[in-house]
Each structure stands twice: as structure tokens, then as C-alpha cells.
Design an enzyme around this catalytic site. Structure first.
Site, PDB file in Angstrom:
ATOM      1  N   GLU A  75     -16.164  -6.617  -1.465  1.00 19.85           N
ATOM      2  CA  GLU A  75     -14.841  -7.185  -1.201  1.00 19.85           C
ATOM      3  C   GLU A  75     -14.754  -8.690  -1.419  1.00 19.85           C
ATOM      4  OE1 GLU A  75     -12.058  -6.014   1.421  1.00 19.85           O
ATOM      5  OE2 GLU A  75     -12.610  -3.907   1.500  1.00 19.85           O
ATOM      6  N   HIS A 107      -7.042   2.757   8.121  1.00 24.86           N
ATOM      7  CA  HIS A 107      -7.943   1.876   8.854  1.00 24.86           C
ATOM      8  C   HIS A 107      -8.124   2.508  10.227  1.00 24.86           C
ATOM      9  CE1 HIS A 107     -10.076  -1.550  10.165  1.00 24.86           C
ATOM     10  NE2 HIS A 107      -9.093  -2.227  10.709  1.00 24.86           N
ATOM     11  N   ARG A 149      11.715   3.276  10.090  1.00 21.93           N
ATOM     12  CA  ARG A 149      12.468   3.133  11.326  1.00 21.93           C
ATOM     13  C   ARG A 149      13.950   3.018  10.985  1.00 21.93           C
ATOM     14  NH1 ARG A 149      10.913  -1.773  13.771  1.00 21.93           N
ATOM     15  NH2 ARG A 149      10.125  -2.263  11.713  1.00 21.93           N
ATOM     16  N   ARG A 167      16.449  -2.733   4.421  1.00 22.63           N
ATOM     17  CA  ARG A 167      15.371  -3.704   4.267  1.00 22.63           C
ATOM     18  C   ARG A 167      14.582  -3.428   2.990  1.00 22.63           C
ATOM     19  NH1 ARG A 167      13.521  -3.983  10.343  1.00 22.63           N
ATOM     20  NH2 ARG A 167      15.460  -4.797  11.197  1.00 22.63           N
ATOM     21  N   LYS A 208      -1.314  -3.620  13.673  1.00 22.15           N
ATOM     22  CA  LYS A 208      -0.807  -4.034  14.959  1.00 22.15           C
ATOM     23  C   LYS A 208       0.285  -3.089  15.451  1.00 22.15           C
ATOM     24  CE  LYS A 208      -0.550  -8.631  15.339  1.00 22.15           C
ATOM     25  NZ  LYS A 208       0.121  -9.922  15.207  1.00 22.15           N
ATOM     26  N   GLN A 236       0.845  -1.206   0.000  1.00 25.27           N
ATOM     27  CA  GLN A 236       0.000   0.000   0.000  1.00 25.27           C
ATOM     28  C   GLN A 236       0.873   1.246   0.000  1.00 25.27           C
ATOM     29  OE1 GLN A 236      -3.126   0.809  -0.408  1.00 25.27           O
ATOM     30  NE2 GLN A 236      -4.056  -1.211  -0.366  1.00 25.27           N
TER      31      GLN A 236
END
Lengths: 493, 498
Positions: free
Chosen positions: A393, A132, A68, A76, A109, A48
Site C-alpha cells: 500500500e 473493512h 438514506r 445529493r 465511522k 468505492q
């Protein structure tokens, strides 16, 4: 932090649940102007993050990424994604203080940790965007009062967000402004400009609220989208094996069947999906889906009730705190089912055969979509919101099953959806046990029409068609689908 | 007497419910190597597909393989169009995708694809190496399929065919998208295959063919007529070009004299550098020829101008007078440009109708999402008529032959009478006459002042308006020069640079 929704008086609960407006294309005449010249900084560069960023930059906006420190130093994938596409990348300390709009596209999370880390670095009067609302609504995250909080949620995977944009179209998008955080009243203008920047305005934008988004999203993903597709797939496969259908054939029928069947759903709703069946098969599918709706209704209601009361998010967050013990165990169990372990056979199944030989799945999908929609609407969610989170969806999730079965579906969806999916699946299978005993291979595995004469009673057919076509999900769907007819079919089968 | 390899009796064949062959009879004897030619839409491809058992037919097609041969007893048909899917089996790509660096690997690498093919057909990996080297493909082994250019995809198809060496090898448009050197190499490889016992049917209108070819046939009005080697090169009967629509005679209005300017432009994916220190300037009204071998970076260079490359933003690049990344959207850029390329065609939305496809050129979208105002829809009708596509205008693009699809997309490219035409191998899949017609049209548009960048591997098939050329090699500018004209023919002076 406490559950935001539960702090609201009933009046305000209903008020926020009821925010739902399908926006007219004239509302977007101002294009990306509200964001022009502003610094957009995206946190996270996964599917996204990268694809939304590419679109926003190609719409003339100033986009950079913050990651980060460990992600940058460790070079990464997220760092590579951003730098190799020539985006500026910096640490939180470097970039967040410069951001006018900070876009949080990290997994659910991580939201609490991320938002707590970035908030002190944000400049005064900046905007924080989510895709979200879980963190705000269920976890009750409090955002500094000068900061504007918006949500822009494209209702498709990241790769589609990009693919549709570059062809000159977009994907349906949901936007919202958090009423507790709109100090200057600029939130809506910015959310609209953001939707234009990703191309969403061409495929239809639904103005929602954080509350409505979360409560409907959780309900949809737990029940029809992931939960029922998983239950239906496993029960269908096991039934075919029990009845001696070739395992390779059964595996292929189940893996690709949902995708083929829901492509009809995507284009023309439940009506189009049911119309792909012969008349006798349609009547049968209607009858057994009515029966399934009665069996599953209490379960759907329980899920909705637990979502509304915050019970669901509370138990899930306890599992987060417990190192995802339940989630990981259930995930491992899904990987071990017979369906998952049987490779799709090298057999050719024609498009029509997926309907004729898998009437049971058509019935599952009708029952699940209507039930999820009805339950949401009864709980105060508006029909348009309920449509997006149920019928709209379903084909997208079905597509992930076609790619790599249930394991893939559960990998692609959020951990929140996955957790809810397992909860549902475990409760639903025993509920349907008696029903499944009556199911024979004419409903799953063999052509329903074989050995039947094809005749039906006029009156009965008329009644069935009437019931299917006049359902509220069909009426709302017809309007919303009109805005997105140009979307390309994603096909694997 | 030995039985013929292929024997056809009373073959009846339909394409889109229209009878293209009616009671055709034909035989290919052992040792014969054939070329089939014919105008676009004549049924060449459909016939070849019938030989390979890929379409339904009525009548008899008998194939007598040599049971003593070491070569696989197979008919292999190589389509003119390449196909690939991503790892998850989805073929849902978009044409800008190969320019975006993404860590999640979406498609197989060339190596993995070849390994898969080799295993499927029981082939020894050692045998493919010399073919890869001959076609200069070895360096691409670790590239992902999505990263390949159209010419490189064509080579991959050919590599597989030459590796498999079936007893009957049918190749539809073997040379499409290949540079001159690769075409030469391919002919040598095909000759070797013939020497090893492969029998060929090539579907092509070209005249640079393998030496082994010893029979020629032309398909015309559902008949297969054997012809001589000379006849294949002759231009077909000539229809007069109609008058071009009025709206295409208007001179473009330029917002800037500078169409594109690149200063030390570099593009790389990880370690791999695809463009190195490019300096190039295109001024309003100039007509450029862009050349270079397959994989030299031509499409990437053009993607920078068309606003399709994510790495444009970190390079010094000016488009239509403005520095790239100064607040313009890609749609602001595209509105000045009409573009066609093999990749663009490959990824185009085939669920659009002919009319919608042409109309979408007004909005630079792949598929039509808007209502057209009256004057614009009239222009679409006019241009469709000019291209002779009126009777197909409501057909789905995917239902037409590739040549016709290409014509539709060419109409789309010019519909808005843009300032800049980017024509990257525009005539792939067209027959000689259609190519000549289109190039004439380009010449006509040029006289009105349009700017053109043209890519073509065939020296003999270029419009005559081209006046400058830029040559790329390994991602670098090898040459920028004026094209000298003599005998009014461009090609007389173009050495064989690729």
C-alpha cells in the site's frame, strides 16, 4: 458492544489472526455463479460504492443502491452518481428487504448507525458484506445469527478498481468470512464470486479474516503508510529549509519524491528501490535505515500493542464521541506546516534525481516497511497479510501525497487511518530529533554522489545486498507481486 | 535581403536511435506557407519537433523572428495527439470513463482550461470567442475535458493555436478527426491567421488545404524535396497486398441474426442529452457507414454496442440476440466484437509490446494478462507479419510512430476474426497507401460475411463494401438509407453531409 477480539480465548485469537491464504486462480473457476440472479444492494454511492457497483453490474449481476432518505430527497451527489448511471435507487425501507446480498460501503465511522438501521430490515438468511472489519472486530457489532457476514476489500482506491476492471484486469483483493456468522456455509463462495465480479481474482485474492484484516490494516496505516510518510516528509522539508535549499525545490522534491521512489518499490520491492541508488548511497541508506529502525522499534511495537489490546480503538472512539476534537485539531495543524504551505517550485527534477537527491526518504521507506512488516509478523499476523498492509500500500498512499501533499493524503484515507497517523507522527518526530541533527544535505536536497569517488568495499556491499534481499518481506513480496505485475503505473511526477 | 524565418544547416536528427535526417539544409523565407507530406514513419513529426526545440539534434536551426511584429515571437508545435490531465495532475484515464456520470469533478472544464491557457500566454479572452464560434465549439465551454470526443479535443488544440497566433505555427495532422465542415472552417481560420502574419508548416497528406499554402515538400528517405501542389495528392508507390492469413478467411459463426437493435434509446448526462430516441437495427453480415459531425453522438452510439456505456442498462437494447442487462457480462458482449476508435488508441496501454498488444485482442483486454495457446500465438505472428510489423514485434507500443501504433491496434481489432467489426475512424494517422491497404483488407473480410460498422470523415477514404448508412445529427438519427453505388465508388454518391 464490546471489543470482539478481546472476547476470544487466546487459541481463537491466534487462529483468526492466522487466516491467510493467497488463493490459486483455479479457485475462481465458478465465476460469479454464486451471486447470479441474486439481488445485490449497495449502501452508499461514493467512490468505492459507485465503482464496485459498475463492475458488479458489468459482470452480469443485479445491482441497486440504497441511500438514506435525506440523500435521496436532497438529490445529493451519491444519489446523482447512482441514478445518472441508470442504477435503481431506493430508501432502506424499499430496497433492503429485497436484498440477498447487502453491501455496506459507507465510511467506517457510520457503520454502527448504518448496520443498526439496516439489520431489522434484512430478510432472513441474507448476506451482509463489509469492506473493512473495524465495526465487527473493534466495535463488536453483533449481527443476527441467520445473516452471513463476509468481507470483500479491494486494496486500491475506487477509481482504480474501475479502471483496472474495464481494461480486463483487476486490483488485489482481500476476502473474509466472519466465523460467528456463516450459518449456511455459503460465505466463502459468495465472497469469491464477489471478487470475480469486481475483477479482483485476476490480480490476486488473499483469503483473510475480519480479525487479521483489522489488526494489520490499522498497524500499516498508522505506521509506515501514513504516519511515517508524514513524519519523513515534514522532517525532510524542514531539514532542507534549515540548510538553505531553495524552498520551491524542497517542496517539489518532497511532494513527488515519495511517489517516484515507491514506484520502484511497487515493481521490485525494497531491493529494486535500493538498487536505484549508487553503491555508496545504497550503503549509506542501509546504515541510516538500520539506525532508524532501532530508534523507532519501540514506537512501532507500542502501536501494534495498542491495536491488539483494543486501546487504540477505545481512545479513538472516545474522540468520536467527543465530536472529533483531537482529530480536527491535528488535521488543522497538519494544514499549517511549512511543507504544506510552500508550493512546489517550477523546476524540472529528473526521475533519477529523486533518488540521488532524496536518499533520506529511501532510508525512511526501507526502515518503515521492514519495521511494520516485522512488528506485525511478531504479533502473529501472517507475512502475506503483513505484506499487503505495509509494502503493497505504500505506493498508493505516496501517490496521494504527490497529488496534493499531506492534506490530500489525510483527506483521502479513512478518519481511522488519519487519527492513527497523527498519533504516530506526534510521537515519532521527537524520537528522531537527535538523528536528524546529523543529517546533512547530501542525504536530502543535494546529490549524494557529488564529490565522492563512487568506490565501495566489496565485502560491505555484498553484506548490504544480502541483508536487503533476504528479508522476509522480499521473499513474500516476490510471490505476491508476480500476480499483479500487469497493474498500470499511476503517475503524476 | 531579409533573413529567412527558418534556416537549417547540416541538420542531423535521430528517432529512436535511428538517423532519419542526415545533413539536411532548408530555409523558409518570410511569407512562405508550407505543407510537409510523406509516408508514415518518414520523420515528419520528428523534424517538426526539432524546429520547436522539443528534440535533440545536431547541426543548426536558426529562427529569425520579426521583432516588429505584434505576434508572439514563438514557434508553436501542435501535436497530432492531444494531452490532458485531471485536476490532480494524473493522466490515468480509461476510455469508458467519459460515459460514466460521476459527481466528483475530475478534469477541468473547457472554459477553465482556456482561462488557464489565456493567462499563461497573456491573451485576451474576447479574441477566442470568434474562433470558438467558427469551429462550433462555443456550446462545449462548460464540458469537462474528459467528456470531449477525439474530434472535439483536436478542435480545442486548434482553438488554442489560433488564439495564440505565434509567428511560426506548426501543426501535425491538423485535420485528423475533424468533420468536413470543420475542415473547411479551419482552412478559413488558417488563411486569416496567415493574413495576420502567422507562418505555417502543416504536416499533412491531405489535399484540401488553406489557400495561403504556397509551398509543398515531401519527405522521402531522409530528404526534403520541394514538389508541386498536384503531386501531393498522387498516390505513392504501391506495394502489393500480401495474401491474408488463412484463419481470417473463415466465415464468422453467428449466434443470432440480430447483431444490435435499439428501440427509442436515450442517453443523457444531467441536463445534457447526447442521444435521442435512437432506433436502429444491425443484422448479421450488414456493412454500415456511420456518419455525423463532431460531437453528434457517434462514439456514444458505438459504446452502447460494445458494452461500454453504463446507461445501456436502462434502455431497450438487444445485442447478439439478447436483451441488454439479462445477466450477460461486458466480456460476453465484447467477445463478438473487434473495436478500434481514436479514444481506444489514446487510452491504450502503451507499456505493452507490439506482440502483446495484438494478442490482447483475443481477450478484449487492454494489455495482455494471459498465456496464449500455441495456435493463437501462431496467429499473432502471422498477422504481425501480414501488417509488416515483424521487426517491431518486441518493441514497446509507445516507441513506435503513431501511424505504426495504429497499424498494431488494427491488427488487434481483427485478430480473433470477430462477428462484428467496429471501425471508428480506423485510419487516423495512416498515410494514403496504408489507408487504401486497410480498406482493401476490410473489403476482403467482408466478403467472408463479417458485419461492419465504419465511421469515417473522409468520403474518399472508405472501403467499398459499405452498403447502408446511418447519419446522426445532434444525437438524433437524421437518415438511414442504402448507399447507391455507381462507378464502383462509394464516395461519388455521398453528399457532404457533415
Amino acid at each position: 458492544m464490546s471489543n470482539y477480539f478481546n472476547t476470544l480465548p487466546l487459541r481463537e485469537k491466534l487462529n483468526q489472526l492466522g487466516v491467510c491464504e493467497f488463493m490459486d486462480s483455479r479457485e475462481f473457476a465458478d465465476g460469479v455463479n454464486a451471486l447470479k440472479g441474486k439481488k445485490l444492494v449497495i449502501i452508499g454511492c461514493g467512490a468505492q460504492g459507485l465503482n464496485q457497483g459498475l463492475n458488479l453490474r458489468d459482470s452480469g449481476l443485479d445491482v441497486s443502491y440504497t441511500l438514506r432518505k435525506e440523500a435521496i430527497e436532497g438529490k445529493r451527489d451519491s444519489w446523482k452518481n447512482a441514478t445518472e448511471n441508470n442504477f435503481k435507487v431506493g430508501t432502506y425501507q424499499e430496497l433492503i428487504p429485497t436484498a440477498d446480498i447487502l453491501i455496506n460501503l459507507t465510511p467506517d465511522k457510520q457503520h454502527t448507525a448504518v448496520v443498526k438501521a439496516v439489520m431489522p430490515l434484512m430478510k432472513k438468511d441474507a448476506t451482509l458484506s463489509y469492506s473493512h472489519g473495524f465495526n465487527i472486530v473493534e466495535e463488536g457489532m453483533q449481527i443476527r445469527k441467520d445473516i452471513t457476514v463476509i468481507m470483500v476489500a479491494p486494496k486500491c482506491p475506487g477509481s482504480e478498481v474501475r479502471a483496472e476492471y474495464v481494461r480486463g484486469f483487476g486490483v488485489p483483493t482481500l476476502i473474509a468470512v466472519h466465523p460467528e456468522n456463516d450459518p449456511q456455509g455459503k460465505g466463502l463462495a459468495q465472497a469469491k464470486a464477489y471478487a470475480v465480479g469486481t475483477g479482483g481474482h485476476k490480480a490476486g485474492v488473499l483469503l483473510s479474516s475480519f480479525v487479521a484484516e483489522v489488526k494489520s490494516d490499522l498497524m500499516g496505516e498508522q505506521t509506515i503508510l501514513c504516519g511515517l510518510l508524514q513524519t519523513g516528509s515534514i522532517l525532510s522539508f524542514d531539514k532542507m529549509i534549515e540548510k538553505g535549499i531553495d524552498a520551491g525545490y524542497a517542496s517539489k522534491l518532497v511532494q513527488y519524491g515519495v511517489e517516484v521512489i515507491t514506484e520502484a518499490l511497487k515493481q521490485g520491492g525494497i531491493t529494486a528501490m535500493m538498487d536505484r541508488l549508487s553503491n555508496p548511497a545504497k550503503i549509506k541508506a542501509f546504515e541510516i535505515s538500520e539506525e532508524m529502525k532501532d530508534i523507532m522499534r519501540p514506537l512501532f511495537q507500542k502501536h501494534q500493542d495498542d491495536i491488539m489490546s483494543g486501546e487504540f480503538s477505545k481512545t479513538m472512539m472516545e474522540d468520536w464521541a467527543n465530536d472529533d476534537k483531537n482529530l480536527l485539531r491535528w488535521r488543522a495543524e497538519t494544514g499549517e506546516t511549512a511543507f504544506e504551505k510552500t508550493p512546489a517550485g517550477d523546476v524540472k527534477i529528473s526521475e533519477q534525481e529523486y533518488f540521488d537527491n532524496y536518499t533520506l526518504m529511501v532510508a525512511f521507506i526501507r526502515a518503515g516497511v521492514e519495521l511494520a512488516f516485522e512488528t506485525m509478523v511478531q504479533a502473529g499476523i501472517k507475512p502475506e497479510s503483513a505484506y499487503y498492509e505495509s509494502l503493497h500500500e505504500t505506493p498508493l498512499i505516496a501517490n496521494t501525497i504527490a497529488r496534493k501533499k499531506l492534506f490530500e493524503m489525510n483527506r483521502v484515507i479513512s478518519d481511522t487511518a488519519e487519527y492513527g497517523c497523527y498519533l504516530f507522527d506526534q510521537a515519532c518526530k521527537p524520537l528522531l530529533a537527535d538523528f536528524m541533527k546529523k543529517v546533512a544535505t547530501d542525504l536530502v536536497g543535494k546529490n549524494f554522489n557529488e564529490g565522492k569517488d563512487g568506490g565501495v568495499d566489496n565485502r560491505k556491499l555484498i553484506d548490504v545486498n544480502e541483508a536487503i534481499r533476504t528479508h522476509q518481506v522480499e521473499k513474500v513480496g516476490a510471490v505476491l507481486r508476480k500476480a499483479m505485475t500487469a497493474m498500470k503505473a499511476i503517475k503524476t511526477a | 535581403m531579409q533573413r529567412p524565418l527558418l534556416h537549417i544547416q547540416d541538420l542531423n536528427l535521430k528517432y529512436q536511435n535511428k538517423l532519419v535526417f542526415d545533413d539536411l539544409s532548408w530555409a523558409i523565407q518570410k511569407g512562405e506557407q508550407w505543407v510537409l507530406s510523406g509516408i508514415s514513419g518518414s520523420g515528419k513529426t520528428t523534424l517538426a519537433k526539432a524546429f520547436a526545440g522539443l528534440v535533440d539534434y545536431a547541426g543548426e536551426i536558426e529562427i529569425n523572428f520579426d521583432i516588429e511584429s505584434k505576434l508572439p515571437a514563438k514557434v508553436l508545435f501542435i501535436e497530432s495527439w492531444y494531452q490532458f490531465k485531471n485536476i490532480e495532475g494524473v493522466a490515468n484515464f480509461y476510455y469508458q470513463q467519459r460515459y460514466t456520470a460521476q459527481q466528483a469533478k475530475d478534469t477541468l472544464t473547457v472554459n477553465a482550461e482556456l482561462a488557464h491557457y489565456g493567462k499563461e500566454n497573456d491573451l485576451a479572452f474576447a479574441d477566442v470567442e470568434p474562433i470558438l464560434i467558427a469551429l462550433r465549439f462555443a456550446s462545449l465551454k462548460n464540458s469537462q475535458l474528459i467528456e470531449l470526443s477525439s474530434g472535439e479535443h483536436k478542435k480545442l488544440q486548434l482553438v488554442k493555436a489560433l488564439w495564440l497566433k505565434p509567428q511560426l505555427l506548426i501543426i501535425d495532422q491538423p485535420y485528423v478527426g475533424l468533420d468536413a465542415k470543420s475542415r473547411e472552417k479551419l482552412n478559413i481560420l488558417l488563411d486569416q491567421a496567415c493574413a495576420d502574419g502567422v507562418q505555417l508548416i502543416l504536416i499533412s497528406n491531405e489535399d484540401e488545404l488553406p489557400k495561403s499554402i504556397n509551398h509543398f515538400a515531401e519527405i522521402e528517405n531522409g530528404k526534403l524535396i520541394e514538389i508541386s501542389a498536384q503531386e501531393i495528392a498522387l498516390a505513392k508507390s504501391n506495394n502489393e497486398l500480401g495474401e491474408i492469413p488463412e484463419f481470417l478467411k473463415e466465415a464468422p459463426v453467428y449466434s443470432s441474426d440480430l447483431i444490435a437493435k435499439m428501440v427509442d434509446v436515450n442517453i443523457s448526462y444531467g441536463e445534457k442529452q447526447v442521444l435521442k430516441n435512437i432506433n436502429w437495427e444491425v443484422k448479421a453480415g450488414e456493412k454500415w457507414l456511420l456518419q455525423g459531425p463532431n460531437g453528434s453522438g457517434k462514439s456514444t452510439l458505438l459504446s452502447l454496442i460494445n458494452g461500454d456505456h453504463p446507461q445501456s442498462y436502462a434502455n431497450e437494447l438487444y445485442l447478439f440476440g439478447n436483451p441488454r442487462g439479462s445477466g450477460e457480462s461486458i466480456w460476453d458482449i465484447k467477445q463478438h466484437i473487434g473495436l478500434i476508435s481514436p479514444e481506444f488508441h489514446w487510452y491504450f496501454d502503451s507499456s505493452s509490446t507490439v506482440w502483446q498488444s495484438v494478442a490482447s485482442g483475443f481477450y478484449d483486454s487492454v494489455g495482455l494478462f494471459q498465456q496464449l495457446p500455441y495456435t493463437k500465438s501462431k496467429q499473432v505472428d502471422e498477422l504481425i507479419a501480414y501488417f509488416g510489423l515483424t521487426e517491431n514485434k518486441n518493441d514497446l507500443l509507445s516507441s513506435l510512430s503513431l501511424g505504426k501504433q495504429r497499424l498494431v491496434l488494427l491488427a488487434r481489432t481483427i485478430i480473433k476474426n470477430p462477428e462484428l467489426l467496429i471501425l471508428d475512424e480506423p485510419c487516423q494517422g495512416l498515410d494514403q497507401q496504408q489507408t487504401a491497404h486497410f480498406n482493401q483488407l476490410v473489403d476482403e473480410l467482408c466478403t467472408n460475411g463479417m458485419t461492419v460498422i465504419y465511421v469515417g470523415h473522409y468520403e474518399s477514404q472508405l472501403p467499398s463494401c459499405l452498403e447502408k448508412r446511418i447519419v446522426l445529427e445532434n444525437g438524433e438519427v437524421k437518415k438511414i438509407e442504402k448507399i447507391k453505388k455507381e462507378n464502383h465508388k462509394v464516395q461519388a454518391h455521398l453528399e457532404l453531409i457533415d
